[in-house]
Design a protein around this motif. Structure first.
Motif, PDB file in Angstrom:
ATOM      1  N   LYS A   1      38.023  27.782  50.721  1.00 56.25           N
ATOM      2  CA  LYS A   1      38.046  28.967  51.115  1.00 56.25           C
ATOM      3  C   LYS A   1      39.221  29.707  50.729  1.00 56.25           C
ATOM      4  CE  LYS A   1      38.172  32.028  55.289  1.00 56.25           C
ATOM      5  NZ  LYS A   1      38.059  32.006  56.867  1.00 56.25           N
ATOM      6  N   ASN A   2      40.561  29.032  50.962  1.00 56.97           N
ATOM      7  CA  ASN A   2      41.770  29.474  50.211  1.00 56.97           C
ATOM      8  C   ASN A   2      41.715  29.452  48.693  1.00 56.97           C
ATOM      9  OD1 ASN A   2      44.586  30.255  50.965  1.00 56.97           O
ATOM     10  ND2 ASN A   2      45.076  28.203  49.658  1.00 56.97           N
ATOM     11  N   TYR A   3      41.305  28.561  48.209  1.00 57.11           N
ATOM     12  CA  TYR A   3      41.291  28.322  46.653  1.00 57.11           C
ATOM     13  C   TYR A   3      40.625  29.630  46.095  1.00 57.11           C
ATOM     14  CZ  TYR A   3      40.371  26.325  42.101  1.00 57.11           C
ATOM     15  OH  TYR A   3      40.168  26.272  40.499  1.00 57.11           O
ATOM     16  N   PHE A   4      39.403  29.862  46.506  1.00 56.53           N
ATOM     17  CA  PHE A   4      38.613  31.121  45.912  1.00 56.53           C
ATOM     18  C   PHE A   4      39.306  32.480  46.266  1.00 56.53           C
ATOM     19  CE2 PHE A   4      35.347  28.001  45.110  1.00 56.53           C
ATOM     20  CZ  PHE A   4      35.068  27.899  43.648  1.00 56.53           C
ATOM     21  N   LYS A   5      39.697  32.375  47.461  1.00 55.75           N
ATOM     22  CA  LYS A   5      40.401  33.600  47.900  1.00 55.75           C
ATOM     23  C   LYS A   5      41.614  33.902  47.040  1.00 55.75           C
ATOM     24  CE  LYS A   5      43.629  33.923  51.037  1.00 55.75           C
ATOM     25  NZ  LYS A   5      44.587  33.929  52.345  1.00 55.75           N
ATOM     26  N   ASN A   6      42.794  33.051  46.500  1.00 61.82           N
ATOM     27  CA  ASN A   6      43.636  33.299  45.734  1.00 61.82           C
ATOM     28  C   ASN A   6      43.141  33.375  44.344  1.00 61.82           C
ATOM     29  OD1 ASN A   6      46.203  33.078  47.056  1.00 61.82           O
ATOM     30  ND2 ASN A   6      45.147  31.290  48.120  1.00 61.82           N
ATOM     31  N   TYR A   7      42.031  32.509  43.843  1.00 58.02           N
ATOM     32  CA  TYR A   7      41.414  32.921  42.620  1.00 58.02           C
ATOM     33  C   TYR A   7      40.877  34.358  42.226  1.00 58.02           C
ATOM     34  CZ  TYR A   7      38.177  32.310  38.777  1.00 58.02           C
ATOM     35  OH  TYR A   7      37.242  32.547  37.459  1.00 58.02           O
ATOM     36  N   PHE A   8      40.265  34.960  43.320  1.00 59.22           N
ATOM     37  CA  PHE A   8      39.794  36.438  43.023  1.00 59.22           C
ATOM     38  C   PHE A   8      40.652  37.242  43.063  1.00 59.22           C
ATOM     39  CE2 PHE A   8      35.541  34.234  44.087  1.00 59.22           C
ATOM     40  CZ  PHE A   8      34.836  34.554  42.975  1.00 59.22           C
ATOM     41  N   ILE A   9      41.858  36.965  44.012  1.00 63.63           N
ATOM     42  CA  ILE A   9      42.996  37.964  44.244  1.00 63.63           C
ATOM     43  C   ILE A   9      43.622  38.006  42.469  1.00 63.63           C
ATOM     44  CG2 ILE A   9      45.329  38.224  44.653  1.00 63.63           C
ATOM     45  CD1 ILE A   9      44.521  36.867  47.479  1.00 63.63           C
ATOM     46  N   ILE A  10      43.643  36.794  41.802  1.00 68.09           N
ATOM     47  CA  ILE A  10      44.504  36.696  40.448  1.00 68.09           C
ATOM     48  C   ILE A  10      43.281  37.024  39.649  1.00 68.09           C
ATOM     49  CG2 ILE A  10      45.384  35.117  38.748  1.00 68.09           C
ATOM     50  CD1 ILE A  10      46.547  33.568  40.964  1.00 68.09           C
ATOM     51  N   ASN A  11      42.195  36.550  39.438  1.00 71.83           N
ATOM     52  CA  ASN A  11      41.267  36.715  38.237  1.00 71.83           C
ATOM     53  C   ASN A  11      40.115  37.879  38.547  1.00 71.83           C
ATOM     54  OD1 ASN A  11      41.084  35.901  35.717  1.00 71.83           O
ATOM     55  ND2 ASN A  11      39.437  34.279  36.252  1.00 71.83           N
ATOM     56  N   GLY A  12      39.952  38.174  39.981  1.00 70.53           N
ATOM     57  CA  GLY A  12      38.591  39.097  40.050  1.00 70.53           C
ATOM     58  C   GLY A  12      38.601  40.349  39.422  1.00 70.53           C
TER      59      GLY A  12
END
Length: 312
Positions: free
Chosen positions: A26-37
């Protein structure tokens, strides 16, 4: 918290990859999409605008029977065609760099027992920016030509049959080799050729468990990606065959619908491909830290240090 340093065999390399996402997903993909989304959405827009030129040209050609319609549409919008093409290539390169770097940074924060949030991830990437750029530049002029030769020789060897099993080993081997080289180069701040040497040593130390787990994870990712791309495909087929009379009366609408459907499938494929590649790269991170534990016994040393701290 996910345990990085742990001795793992084949099944554990796969199991702990998915355990990571159970604990940190959950935390991983939240930060992933903040950066790369935002970049992914921008890429989707650029691909739509770029593909729209092809769609218009192809649509006009099919409707009017003019074979030159596509070429005329491209030449008529040559500035937009080149501009969108350059923007698309640039975004793909940038997103790919972030995609490869994000798991490295995230796992490093776990190793350092730091909070995995946007601020810490951004600081880490900023501190490693020079090495990230250097790695891709060096790989472009050194590693890419060598890998191209290896791939070419493997495919040529198909004609003498020995290349058929090698094909199944080639992709997971290259995936692990490049990923492990990158992990070494970024996290340990060693030289480029030293990183390559250490990656080869890791592969040699546990080749079959590493390649086997990489192959299985890649298969799972490809099957999942196929399912996501087939959903709009089947929806499109059901729509077409459920109302054939309407399509016969309005062939232009049918052609337009098919073109849009193909574009939607391409866009979904790109977004999910980048997202699901995180599973493959986290698997490579699990392999990296597992192999380091095999040779350096990092967890034992850390426990000894903790005992010394408690006694103090």
């Amino acid at each position: 918290m996910f345990q990085l340093y742990k001795k793992r065999e084949f099944s554990a390399l796969i199991g702990d990859t998915f355990n990571f996402f159970k604990l940190e997903g959950k935390n991983y993909f939240k930060n992933y999409f903040i950066i790369n989304g935002g970049l992914l959405l921008l890429l989707v827009v650029v691909i739509y605008l770029f593909s729209n030129i092809f769609i218009k040209g192809t649509f006009e050609g099919l409707r009017n029977g003019n074979q030159n319609s596509l070429a005329n549409e491209i030449y008529g919008n040559i500035g937009l065609f080149i501009g969108f093409g350059i923007a698309m290539i640039f975004l793909i390169m940038l997103i790919s760099i972030i995609n490869y770097s994000f798991p490295v940074g995230y796992l490093k924060l776990i190793e350092e027992k730091k909070e995995r949030n946007f601020e810490n991830l951004f600081k880490y990437f900023k501190s490693k920016l020079g090495r990230i750029i250097a790695f891709y530049f060096l790989s472009l002029i050194i590693l890419l030509p060598l890998l191209a030769i290896v791939v070419a020789l493997t495919f040529l060897s198909i004609f003498i049959l020995i290349g058929i099993p090698l094909i199944f080993l080639l992709l997971p081997t290259l995936t692990s080799f490049i990923a492990l080289t990158y992990f070494h180069y970024i996290t340990e701040e060693i030289g480029y050729f030293e990183a390559i040497k250490k990656a080869v040593q890791m592969l040699k130390s546990k080749y079959w468990p590493i390649i086997g787990s990489t192959f299985i994870i890649q298969m799972i990712v490809q099957i999942t990606l196929g399912i996501f791309t087939l959903i709009p495909y089947f929806i499109g087929l059901i729509t077409i065959f459920s109302n054939p009379e309407s399509l016969q009366q309005n062939p232009d609408n049918a052609i337009s619908f098919v073109m849009i459907l193909l574009l939607v499938i391409v866009i979904i494929s790109i977004i999910f491909n980048y997202t699901l590649q995180n599973i493959v790269l986290i698997n490579q991170g699990v392999i990296f830290y597992s192999c380091k534990e095999e040779t350096e016994n990092v967890s034992i040393k850390n426990n000894i240090d903790l005992i010394g701290t408690d006694e103090a």
